[in-house]
Design an enzyme around this catalytic site. Structure first.
Site, PDB file in Angstrom:
ATOM      1  N   ASP A   1       0.810  -1.224   0.000  1.00 59.87           N
ATOM      2  CA  ASP A   1       0.000   0.000   0.000  1.00 59.87           C
ATOM      3  C   ASP A   1       0.836   1.264   0.000  1.00 59.87           C
ATOM      4  OD1 ASP A   1      -2.669  -0.763  -0.016  1.00 59.87           O
ATOM      5  OD2 ASP A   1      -2.677  -1.193   2.124  1.00 59.87           O
TER       6      ASP A   1
HETATM    7  C1  GLC Z   1      -1.383  -3.893   5.422  1.00 60.49           C
HETATM    8  C2  GLC Z   1      -2.643  -3.905   4.591  1.00 60.49           C
HETATM    9  C3  GLC Z   1      -2.486  -4.757   3.366  1.00 60.49           C
HETATM   10  C4  GLC Z   1      -1.232  -4.402   2.634  1.00 60.49           C
HETATM   11  C5  GLC Z   1      -0.018  -4.407   3.550  1.00 60.49           C
HETATM   12  C6  GLC Z   1       1.222  -3.915   2.854  1.00 60.49           C
HETATM   13  O1  GLC Z   1      -1.194  -5.152   5.980  1.00 60.49           O
HETATM   14  O2  GLC Z   1      -3.748  -4.366   5.345  1.00 60.49           O
HETATM   15  O3  GLC Z   1      -3.592  -4.617   2.522  1.00 60.49           O
HETATM   16  O4  GLC Z   1      -1.086  -5.333   1.612  1.00 60.49           O
HETATM   17  O5  GLC Z   1      -0.267  -3.573   4.648  1.00 60.49           O
HETATM   18  O6  GLC Z   1       1.193  -2.561   2.607  1.00 60.49           O
HETATM   19  C1  GLC Z   2      -0.464   2.368   5.825  1.00 62.26           C
HETATM   20  C2  GLC Z   2       0.336   1.194   6.314  1.00 62.26           C
HETATM   21  C3  GLC Z   2       0.035  -0.039   5.535  1.00 62.26           C
HETATM   22  C4  GLC Z   2      -1.433  -0.238   5.414  1.00 62.26           C
HETATM   23  C5  GLC Z   2      -2.154   1.020   4.954  1.00 62.26           C
HETATM   24  C6  GLC Z   2      -3.637   0.818   4.976  1.00 62.26           C
HETATM   25  O1  GLC Z   2      -0.099   2.710   4.542  1.00 62.26           O
HETATM   26  O2  GLC Z   2       1.700   1.435   6.285  1.00 62.26           O
HETATM   27  O3  GLC Z   2       0.643  -1.139   6.164  1.00 62.26           O
HETATM   28  O4  GLC Z   2      -1.671  -1.255   4.497  1.00 62.26           O
HETATM   29  O5  GLC Z   2      -1.827   2.084   5.773  1.00 62.26           O
HETATM   30  O6  GLC Z   2      -4.320   1.879   4.440  1.00 62.26           O
END
Ligand code: GLC
Ligand code: GLC
Length: 815
Positions: free
Chosen positions: A487
């Protein structure tokens, strides 16, 4: 250093001191009514949707993080002394303390000055209420004159408004007290048909429902005025903060025990029968009262608890293993499947790291969660798949999140995370392999933006793949969109101002950044889909997607290979991300795991080369970090990933979700020692000894462990709600132990660490029970040479499907 120990026989973690480094929580509820509870009884409850139907209040950024809870106070009426038997909130000295977190229940017991209290908290299966069963025992040589006060603070249902809209909230609160039951009915007079209740099995000496009357001005829960005084105010809340407190008083002879049952519950009345008498503003209690009366009886409670325990025994019996490694056994047999059920139910909404108001059900998260619980609750997996597919858009894209109660997509985040739809294919494939239920593919499911078209689920899968193929970039790699699995890798959004969203600020035209990770995931999903298509007789479609997978694998080989590992992406300007040509962020873990899992490079040596690079550059003793070197400054063109200090989260922590991909890849490459070595590094039970460093619960996975670039290297965060749960269960059970469901049978293909003499396992699969024994006489870290099924040698490693009810003996020999 440890703060407790595992009790595997009872499937409990026993915390032996209340001051754990962080509150160590557990979950109550398995169906619709849920709550979190910490080792000191902190936490809150909700019905189905943590944001829209919150029963009790939580204070964000409260100190400590679990403050607000299911509190009880004991008061010695002869001395006026009072304390919390769960330690919080009074934090008084206890002569003994123990918290047992079990599967969907928590039992906290303590003793102080000869008064022993034990409280069992659980939600009976199928009910929309939680039970607190308190047993108080007088261990003194003389009678004890005791009072018990209960305390919950109600949330005014919509947790977001509850936490912000004070000008309204302070005037809307309403309760009724009737027959010893406290009913919280804020907004019931208008559009809500539901209310909460808080009941007690004993005759009351008093009650309170207005928080300020209970606590007293300027006081907190550590010294409520009512408890100090030993007398309730019998307050009835009008506005301000509705609260629930019962006062029960009794005299206990030496050795005598008293059981008091408290119920906190949720109830919905039919709209036409809301009031009694009709037309009044008085709650109709006729429907709920029998439920309350039933659950206030000790025998009902005992029976409900027995059913809860049994439901877990039966669920967990799907797979039980006995390996030479204790940490593996307890995670595989107990805690990892338990965590998978919790992540399935909660997605990423309720924990001490997720506020319950920010995220609903995540599309990619839930699709991956399926991998961990499909064998535990296939019916619920089926329903979840159909819900998820209904948040897909006609383009094949998907809402990134949806609210569980309304099942509508969250517009604020929208769609455009280009990996999302591909996970639906992998989730459905897992469901089909486990259950063989191909009827799901014919279920008509609408698109979220075209409710009148209801194509069969099968078409949704095809459209998911098309979505990728319709969006290829300059190198013919998939466009990344707002972000892929990571993300925080935001290559099409250049956010220069604080407060802008890293993902959804639209400020770059074209969005031409590409993802090697999505390419790998596409290859995996396209191959799964081809297999499904073939089963349906769609031979040319199967061939088409096999060819697309091949083609994409070729593109990865050409543009995704950096020389010693797979690149991560191409940014908006066409520069490679995750390449040796950069100073920082040279190598990322995700494409190494995902490309190898999809089969890329397994035959030309690149897979093994990539895995060796992971070992050389990313592996640490706390697990495998996400990237190296970590970014030391903010990169506008990379986004949120570089916003984190080095060693945290996506910027170089051990982001545990990704580690099992490498374990699986190592197993596919036949390297059992490497796969299992990685497994042990993040297995929470194996880290129990360093609980003072790890700090999160030792019985569940956390999303991240700080990497070597961080000052607090080894410290975990974001425990419980993480895709790590499903993927680790997949890695250890399906690829290291090698027991995996396939469409036509049960694969038994372990890749073990060399030191293991073997293991045994029982797996229930499509109605039959497989008793599996694996021997490793030559102590090698390789694959099975042959299988015997019921004493007969078979070709290959696929045990054919057995008739329902059959017990099948499988003997496997490695080497
Ligand atoms: C969090 C989110 C997931 C994403 C991950 C890596 O675990 O829930 O959707 O893939 O972060 O950013
Ligand atoms: C932030 C976190 C990530 C997660 C995301 C969800 O970017 O670092 O882990 O997946 O929020 O919106």
């Amino acid at each position: 250093m440890r703060y407790g120990h595992f009790d595997d026989e009872h499937r409990e973690y026993v915390i032996t001191r209340p001051d754990t480094p962080l509150p160590w929580i557990n979950y109550l509820g398995t169906d619709a009514y849920f709550g979190i509870i910490s080792n000191t009884a902190g936490g809150y409850s909700c019905y189905r949707d943590a944001r829209l139907r919150r029963l009790t209040r939580y204070r964000y950024n409260g100190v400590p993080a679990d403050s607000g809870g299911r509190y009880l106070y004991l008061r010695d009426n002869s001395s006026g002394e009072y304390w919390s038997p769960s330690w919080q909130p009074t934090q008084g000295d206890l002569d003994s303390y123990e918290c047992r977190h079990g599967l969907s229940y928590t039992r906290i017991s303590s003793t102080r000055h000869g008064v022993r209290a034990e409280t069992l908290y659980f939600v009976p299966p199928g009910e929309t209420l939680e039970v607190w069963r308190l047993r108080v025992r007088n261990e003194r040589g003389e009678p004890a004159d005791l009072s018990v006060f209960s305390s919950v603070e109600f949330c005014l249902w919509d947790a977001q408004d509850d936490a912000t809209n004070f000008q309204r909230n302070y005037s809307t609160g309403e309760v009724e007290v009737d027959g010893g039951v406290i009913y919280h009915k804020t907004e019931y007079r208008e559009r809500r048909d539901h209310f909460a209740y808080f009941a007690c099995s004993e005759p009351l000496a008093g009650f309170d429902t207005q928080r300020e009357e209970f606590l007293g001005a300027y006081r907190g829960w550590d010294r409520p005025l009512v408890v100090e005084r030993g007398e309730s105010a019998n307050s009835v809340a009008r506005g301000w903060a509705p609260h629930g407190s019962h006062h029960v008083r009794f005299l206990l002879a030496p050795g005598e025990t008293r059981e008091v049952i408290f119920l906190l519950g949720y109830w919905e009345n039919p709209r036409e029968a809301k009031f009694d008498p009709p037309g009044s503003a008085v709650l109709n209690k006729a429907l709920v009262r029998p439920v309350i009366d039933r659950w206030l009886r000790p025998e009902t409670v005992a029976e409900g608890f027995r059913r809860l325990r049994e439901s877990w025994s039966s669920r967990l019996s799907v797979l039980q293993v006995k390996t030479p490694d204790e940490d593996t056994n307890r995670m595989v047999n107990i805690w990892n499947p338990y965590q998978c059920m919790v992540t399935f139910a909660m997605s990423r909404s309720v924990s001490l790291f997720e506020s319950g108001i920010s995220r609903g059900i995540g599309f990619r998260d839930s699709c991956q969660d399926l991998l961990g619980f499909v064998q535990l609750a296939p019916d619920r997996a089926r329903a979840r798949i159909l819900d998820l597919a209904a948040t897909q858009l006609a383009s094949g894209g998907a809402y990134h999140q949806y609210q569980p109660l309304t099942k509508t997509g969250n517009d604020a985040v929208g769609s455009g995370f280009n990996d999302d739809p591909l996970w639906l294919v992998t989730g459905v494939a897992a469901y089909l392999k486990e259950t063989g239920d191909e009827t799901i593919l014919d279920e008509p499911v609408p698109y979220a933006d075209a409710a009148d078209v209801r194509p069969p689920l099968y078409e949704h899968l095809e459209r998911s793949l098309r979505y990728t193929l319709d969006r290829l970039g300059p190198h013919q790699l998939p466009l990344i969109g707002r972000a892929d699995w990571n993300d925080c890798l935001n290559l099409n959004c250049f956010s220069a101002e604080p407060g802008q969203s890293f993902q959804t600020t639209e400020n770059v035209a074209g969005g031409s950044a590409e993802s090697v990770f999505i390419a790998g995931l596409f290859v995996l999903a396209a191959r799964e889909f081809a297999m499904i298509a073939e089963r349906r007789g769609q031979i040319s479609e199967a061939a088409c997607y096999r060819a697309e997978a091949e083609k994409m694998a070729g593109v990865v080989a050409e543009h995704g290979w950096d020389g010693a590992w797979f690149r991560r992406a191409y940014d908006h300007s066409g520069r490679a991300v995750g390449s040796a040509s950069d100073d920082e962020g040279q190598i990322f873990i995700e494409p190494q795991g995902m490309c190898v899992m999809s089969g890329i490079g397994l035959h030309d040596g690149t897979a093994v080369r990539a895995l060796d690079s992971v070992r050389e550059r990313l592996a640490t003793r706390h697990g495998i970090v996400l990237l190296q070197p970590a970014y030391t400054r903010y990169h506008l063109e990379l986004g949120e990933i570089s916003s984190y200090p080095p060693g945290y989260k996506e910027n170089g922590s051990v982001f545990c979700h990704t580690n099992p991909w490498v374990m699986i890849a190592e197993a596919m490459a036949g390297r059992g020692d490497a796969a299992f070595g990685y497994y042990k590094r993040i297995n929470p039970s194996a880290r129990e000894q360093i609980s003072d460093v790890h700090r999160c619960e030792p019985y569940v996975y956390a999303q991240m462990i700080a990497g070597p670039d961080a000052p607090a290297c080894g410290e975990a965060k974001n425990s419980w709600l993480t895709g790590t749960a499903a993927w680790n269960l997949t890695a250890i059970t399906q690829w290291i132990l090698g027991i995996r469901a396939e469409l036509d049978g049960l694969r038994v293909d372990p890749v073990l660490p060399a030191a293991w003499p073997g293991f045994i396992a029982t797996r229930r699969f499509r109605g039959a029970t497989y008793q599996i024994s694996v021997r490793n006489p030559d102590r090698i870290s390789g694959r099975v040479m042959h299988l015997e099924v019921d004493g007969r040698r078979i070709e290959g490693t696929l045990v054919p499907l057995a008739p329902s009810g059959a017990i099948v003996q499988v003997e496997a020999v490695v080497g």
